[in-house]
Design an enzyme around this catalytic site. Structure first.
Site, PDB file in Angstrom:
ATOM      1  N   TYR A 380     -13.241 -49.134  -6.636  1.00 30.52           N
ATOM      2  CA  TYR A 380     -14.684 -49.083  -6.870  1.00 30.52           C
ATOM      3  C   TYR A 380     -15.441 -48.761  -5.586  1.00 30.52           C
ATOM      4  O   TYR A 380     -16.414 -47.995  -5.595  1.00 30.52           O
ATOM      5  CB  TYR A 380     -15.157 -50.430  -7.429  1.00 30.52           C
ATOM      6  CG  TYR A 380     -16.620 -50.450  -7.806  1.00 30.52           C
ATOM      7  CD1 TYR A 380     -17.051 -49.984  -9.045  1.00 30.52           C
ATOM      8  CD2 TYR A 380     -17.580 -50.929  -6.917  1.00 30.52           C
ATOM      9  CE1 TYR A 380     -18.388 -49.990  -9.399  1.00 30.52           C
ATOM     10  CE2 TYR A 380     -18.924 -50.939  -7.258  1.00 30.52           C
ATOM     11  CZ  TYR A 380     -19.320 -50.480  -8.495  1.00 30.52           C
ATOM     12  OH  TYR A 380     -20.654 -50.480  -8.837  1.00 30.52           O
ATOM     13  N   TYR A 384     -17.942 -45.277  -1.797  1.00 31.05           N
ATOM     14  CA  TYR A 384     -18.903 -45.595  -0.743  1.00 31.05           C
ATOM     15  C   TYR A 384     -18.299 -45.360   0.635  1.00 31.05           C
ATOM     16  O   TYR A 384     -18.983 -44.926   1.558  1.00 31.05           O
ATOM     17  CB  TYR A 384     -19.369 -47.047  -0.881  1.00 31.05           C
ATOM     18  CG  TYR A 384     -20.111 -47.320  -2.168  1.00 31.05           C
ATOM     19  CD1 TYR A 384     -21.455 -46.997  -2.294  1.00 31.05           C
ATOM     20  CD2 TYR A 384     -19.469 -47.893  -3.258  1.00 31.05           C
ATOM     21  CE1 TYR A 384     -22.149 -47.243  -3.468  1.00 31.05           C
ATOM     22  CE2 TYR A 384     -20.149 -48.151  -4.439  1.00 31.05           C
ATOM     23  CZ  TYR A 384     -21.488 -47.821  -4.539  1.00 31.05           C
ATOM     24  OH  TYR A 384     -22.167 -48.056  -5.710  1.00 31.05           O
TER      25      TYR A 384
END
Length: 664
Positions: A380, A384
């Site tokens: 996840y 980023y």
């Protein structure tokens, strides 16, 4: 009025001025004059927001111009210092020293009084030049004075201040926004691109020779083997994140993905549906100030959780929103029973400022619980990490921009505002992890945790049963004492005191030589009986090589040959040229001349300094202003050069084996 601002901004301002000037009713007699007045007033107001560092350094100044200003300011400080020293040519009386002691409360020496006065008076030049003087809590008086008369120090400070002034001007103009220049201004992105190209050319043109193996590499090749390489940096971060997730799964801990956003008054822009408009609540906060706010909020959260005996571990990632305002993404793991406490504590401090404003409860704190059934936490957060490094395996960001362009803009934003993008929370430090990878072997009688830590950081097939077994951050953490070890981790960095003297007269920082650990050894007699115990600290040296910096390649500078030209002898004696790298390996030509960091030195005195463009002279120390210095020298004497102790590195320095990273 717009002559000294970047051309794209000047064109935008003049275009807006022309639209306002032409927007009038031709049927009104005074319409044209009124429109022109309004356009002029708005143009003056816009230009007034674009404040440079000082009058000598306009916003459109190039790096060459900046270095020239640095030389001028250093020379100004040097001249002022000479004037102060001329005034101080006296012997202080006992009454004078007693008066000084009564004024400041401590005993002082005559030399200390002089240096204190020099620092105080020269600091005024720094303030007038738009930068802060050396910090009183960090530097003593004499090193502070030497910095203020050094062009190298001025160059670094002016680059930081000029970059922030330029980006602040872009934010004030409203250029940094989703529908114009996302995350950072295009001017700053281009500046960063040029800087990277200059640095890459410098590394590629400088050769390092391994003294032990006689191998030669460019500094670019060596830098590519360390965390300066974006791929290695990304892989190491993902390895550590994945290791923390393995620990959490094994311990049954909860994973939480948290986003903390700044109050609305810190945002230059706001969104209204699909439109981006100016935020009327904006109080002038810049991204670096907003980052400090988030750091203070996190410090309060961490301290509060520590008082409640709640241990967190994971990672924090800082990234910009479309208008450059930072926000934090955090991936934390902790015991499931503390979930309510963690959420309540985060909301308490994150919403302490303007927590009652519209939308604060929903948008300022966002919590997502990690569900292993839906995917891994590392997977996840991977997007980023990639977005903030190199855009690896991403096509678009959340704003719809190309991933590679986004990563370049985010990198420019982070360097412009000096924002630390990634930070580990909890667990042992990564510095020991990296140093253990340079240790070939540990003593056979070392404690089990030392063997476990060394095996965890190196690719050993027996760990996971295959030849390309990966390193294991979770096993390293366990060997160091677990995720809650804090500062009590077991294997530590071993350092040795440096004997080098820096360019500003300070003793060099301790150098890393390996790792160390504490153990209680058994003392046995001649026949092997255990008779006593011996607490001791054992140091294991890491593998290091001695490197010599060679002259740059022939293509690095026009007319600058790396090797002598054979078959051509005109009978002239060739003069040594000043090196343009931070390390000089010349030993002189027998006439008493020695060189130090680009200076010609004779009998300990500086004759001439050479800058990157060769048209400026330095002040007292004559540093080259166009370099990214790695600890060279600027105030060395001929004797210092002969001994090889003139700078932090001198002629030789220790590097870090095959995984060396010789750049910052």
């Amino acid at each position: 009025m717009v002559a000294e601002i970047p051309r794209p901004w000047a064109a935008r301002l003049l275009s807006a001025w022309e639209k306002r000037r032409a927007s009038f009713n031709p049927l009104v007699t005074t319409g044209e004059g009124t429109a022109r007045r309004i356009a002029n007033e708005q143009l003056r107001a816009n230009v007034a927001m674009l404040r440079p560092v000082n009058e000598a350094l306009p916003l459109d100044a190039s790096d060459t111009d900046l270095c020239n200003v640095a030389w001028d300011m250093a020379e100004k400080c040097r001249v002022k210092l000479l004037a102060i020293q001329a005034e101080q040519e006296h012997v202080p009386t006992a009454e004078f020293l007693d008066a000084v002691r009564a004024a400041i409360g401590v005993a002082v020496s005559p030399g200390g009084v002089d240096e204190f006065e020099q620092r105080a008076r020269i600091s005024a030049v720094c303030v007038s030049g738009g930068i802060s003087p050396p910090e009183a809590a960090r530097y003593e008086d004499q090193p502070a004075v030497r910095r203020m008369v050094a062009a190298h120090w001025w160059t670094g400070r002016l680059r930081k201040a000029h970059g922030k002034a330029k980006e602040t001007a872009a934010i004030n103009l409203g250029l940094v926004r989703r529908d114009r220049e996302c995350y950072a201004s295009s001017v700053s992105v281009l500046d960063r691109q040029w800087q990277n190209e200059r640095n890459a050319a410098t590394l590629a043109a400088t050769i390092a020779k391994n003294i032990e193996t006689e191998q030669e590499f460019t500094l670019a090749e060596l830098a590519a083997k360390g965390p300066a390489n974006a791929a290695i940096k990304r892989a190491e971060l993902m390895t550590r994140i994945n290791g923390f997730e393995r620990i959490a799964i094994a311990a049954g801990h909860t994973g939480l993905f948290l986003t903390i956003t700044c109050p609305s008054k810190m945002h230059r822009m706001k969104t209204q549906g699909a439109r981006t408009v100016e935020n009327g609540k904006w109080d002038g906060t810049t991204p670096d100030q907003a980052q400090k706010y988030l750091a203070k909020v996190w410090a309060r959260i961490r301290a509060s959780l520590a008082r409640k005996q709640v241990s967190l571990y994971g990672f924090r990632i800082a990234e910009p929103q479309h208008d450059g305002t930072p926000h934090w993404h955090c991936l934390f793991f902790y015991e499931a029973k503390h979930d309510a406490t963690v959420r309540a504590t985060v909301r308490r401090y994150a919403l302490a400022m303007d927590g009652d404003e519209p939308g604060a409860q929903e948008k300022r704190c966002d919590f997502k619980t990690m569900d292993p059934a839906k995917g891994t936490a590392a997977g996840y957060i991977a997007k980023y990490v990639a977005k903030n490094i190199d855009g690896y395996r991403l096509e678009k960001d959340l704003e719809g921009n190309d991933a590679l362009e986004t990563s370049a803009r985010v990198e420019a934003w982070a360097t412009r505002w000096r924002v630390r993008q990634f930070q580990q929370i909890g667990g042992p430090p990564v510095t020991v992890w990296r140093e253990l990878r340079r240790v070939e072997s540990v003593p056979s009688d070392a404690p089990d945790f030392v063997h476990a830590a060394h095996g965890a950081v190196n690719k050993i097939a027996v760990i996971e049963g295959r030849a390309n077994a990966s390193v294991a951050w979770d096993r390293y953490v366990a060997a160091q004492g677990g995720v809650s070890c804090g500062r009590n981790y077991r294997v530590r960095i071993a350092k040795a005191q440096s004997e080098s003297i820096g360019r500003y007269g300070e003793t060099g920082a301790p150098v890393i030589v390996g790792v160390e650990y504490f153990e209680v050894a058994k003392v046995r007699d001649a026949i092997g009986n255990w008779i006593d115990i011996l607490p001791r600290t054992v140091t294991v040296e890491s593998k290091r090589f001695t490197w010599e910096i060679m002259r740059p390649a022939a293509s690095a500078r026009a007319g600058y040959a790396a090797r002598p030209v054979s078959g051509l002898d005109l009978g002239f004696k060739r003069e040594h040229r000043a090196p343009w790298t931070c390390v000089n390996n010349c030993t002189g030509d027998g006439d008493g001349l020695q060189r130090a960091g680009g200076l010609r030195v004779e009998n300990g005195g500086v004759l001439r300094g050479h800058g990157e463009w060769g048209h400026r002279r330095s002040g007292l120390e004559g540093e080259m202003c166009g370099e990214k210095d790695q600890g060279g020298t600027a105030n060395a004497t001929a004797d210092d050069q002969t001994r090889g102790k003139a700078g932090n590195h001198g002629n030789h320095f220790a590097a870090r084996g095959s995984r060396s990273n010789l750049t910052q």
